[in-house]
Write a protein that holds these residues in place. Structure first.
Motif, mmCIF file in Angstrom:
data_model
loop_
_atom_site.group_PDB
_atom_site.id
_atom_site.type_symbol
_atom_site.label_atom_id
_atom_site.label_comp_id
_atom_site.label_asym_id
_atom_site.label_seq_id
_atom_site.Cartn_x
_atom_site.Cartn_y
_atom_site.Cartn_z
ATOM 1 N N ALA A 85 -6.207 9.564 4.090
ATOM 2 C CA ALA A 85 -6.370 8.111 4.118
ATOM 3 C C ALA A 85 -6.326 7.682 5.581
ATOM 4 C CB ALA A 85 -5.262 7.435 3.322
ATOM 5 N N TYR A 116 -10.122 8.785 1.436
ATOM 6 C CA TYR A 116 -9.846 7.621 0.589
ATOM 7 C C TYR A 116 -10.830 6.509 0.935
ATOM 8 C CZ TYR A 116 -6.995 3.942 -1.644
ATOM 9 O OH TYR A 116 -6.540 2.915 -2.428
ATOM 10 N N SER A 117 -11.451 5.922 -0.065
ATOM 11 C CA SER A 117 -12.506 4.936 0.160
ATOM 12 C C SER A 117 -11.994 3.647 0.798
ATOM 13 C CB SER A 117 -13.224 4.619 -1.145
ATOM 14 O OG SER A 117 -12.321 4.060 -2.073
ATOM 15 N N ARG A 118 -10.745 3.322 0.586
ATOM 16 C CA ARG A 118 -10.181 2.115 1.194
ATOM 17 C C ARG A 118 -9.592 2.497 2.550
ATOM 18 N NH1 ARG A 118 -4.795 -0.878 -0.024
ATOM 19 N NH2 ARG A 118 -5.094 -2.697 1.284
ATOM 20 N N VAL A 119 -10.019 1.797 3.589
ATOM 21 C CA VAL A 119 -9.520 2.030 4.940
ATOM 22 C C VAL A 119 -8.714 0.808 5.347
ATOM 23 C CG1 VAL A 119 -10.183 2.383 7.346
ATOM 24 C CG2 VAL A 119 -11.487 3.483 5.528
ATOM 25 N N LEU A 120 -7.539 1.035 5.913
ATOM 26 C CA LEU A 120 -6.690 -0.074 6.358
ATOM 27 C C LEU A 120 -6.994 -0.378 7.817
ATOM 28 C CD1 LEU A 120 -4.400 -2.092 5.862
ATOM 29 C CD2 LEU A 120 -2.805 -0.296 6.554
ATOM 30 N N LYS A 134 0.871 -5.099 4.362
ATOM 31 C CA LYS A 134 -0.417 -4.431 4.154
ATOM 32 C C LYS A 134 -0.265 -2.908 4.205
ATOM 33 C CE LYS A 134 -3.303 -8.197 5.813
ATOM 34 N NZ LYS A 134 -4.192 -8.683 6.873
ATOM 35 N N PHE A 138 -1.094 -0.384 1.155
ATOM 36 C CA PHE A 138 -2.054 0.677 1.414
ATOM 37 C C PHE A 138 -1.447 2.047 1.119
ATOM 38 C CE2 PHE A 138 -3.837 3.746 4.508
ATOM 39 C CZ PHE A 138 -5.140 3.788 4.040
ATOM 40 N N GLN A 141 -1.171 2.604 -2.673
ATOM 41 C CA GLN A 141 -2.473 2.839 -3.296
ATOM 42 C C GLN A 141 -3.039 4.200 -2.900
ATOM 43 O OE1 GLN A 141 -4.715 -0.600 -2.167
ATOM 44 N NE2 GLN A 141 -3.492 -1.965 -3.438
ATOM 45 N N ALA A 142 -2.889 4.583 -1.648
ATOM 46 C CA ALA A 142 -3.362 5.901 -1.209
ATOM 47 C C ALA A 142 -2.574 7.011 -1.887
ATOM 48 C CB ALA A 142 -3.246 6.016 0.310
ATOM 49 N N TRP A 145 -3.909 7.411 -5.314
ATOM 50 C CA TRP A 145 -5.197 8.091 -5.246
ATOM 51 C C TRP A 145 -5.021 9.585 -4.969
ATOM 52 C CZ3 TRP A 145 -6.982 10.272 -0.570
ATOM 53 C CH2 TRP A 145 -8.266 10.826 -0.632
#
Length: 183
Positions: A85, A116-120, A134, A138, A141-142, A145
């Motif tokens: 992530a 991981y598709s979501r990047v912080l 945040k 994050f 959620q990571a 995942w």
């Protein structure tokens, strides 16, 4: 679960993000190792179940100089299936905010790493409270995942470990769930 957090930081914002992520991972019972990327051998990432990599972005065009060696070593390492992530701090008002993260993400995907598709991405001017909140979200959620564990296990563990009345129960539940993982 073994978690690695690697980062490079210029102004200290990315380091603060890494510390917030580390604290959240430790709060849910993960074994956490945190180091600067310029001191890490890429091959050591294979020892971990999940890795968080953080970069600052000084300009839109390239990686921080401290991360260049790490970036180059990705070609020689066999990291297929590794879960990573990405996070970082930068100026979000730019046309391509936190461009260094995108460069590293593309290279890792080409090397077979599951990114991981979501990047912080957090603005360099963000308040400490917003940054911490945040980063915690994050990290949770990571972890969901990158883990085979179910989210409710972490929720139960988080709530029970801080209540003295349930500490022994939390310990026993964690032992049982670690011995018999849910598929």
């Amino acid at each position: 679960m073994k978690v690695f957090i690697g980062y490079v930081s210029l102004s200290g914002n990315t380091e603060k993000m890494a510390v917030n992520i580390r604290n959240q991972m430790m709060a849910v019972g993960c074994e956490v190792y945190m180091e600067r990327l310029d001191t890490v051998e890429v091959d050591t990432l294979k020892e971990f179940d999940l890795a968080f990599i953080g970069l600052y972005t000084w300009n839109q065009e390239g990686l921080p100089y401290e991360a260049n060696e790490f970036y180059e070593e990705l070609d020689q390492a066999d990291l297929h299936g590794m879960k990573v992530a990405l996070f970082g701090a930068g100026d979000l008002s730019q046309p391509k905010p936190c461009g260094a993260i995108n460069i590293l993400s593309d290279k890792m995907k080409r090397c077979g790493v599951a990114v991981y598709s979501r990047v912080l991405k957090i603005d360099k001017e963000a308040s400490a409270y917003d940054m911490a909140r945040k980063c915690e979200d994050f990290a949770d959620q990571a972890l969901d995942w990158g883990s085979k564990r179910k989210k409710w296990r972490f929720l139960i563990w988080n709530r029970m470990q801080n209540n003295p009345k349930y500490q022994k129960t939390a310990y026993l539940i964690r032992r049982a769930l670690d011995d018999y993982p849910i598929k």
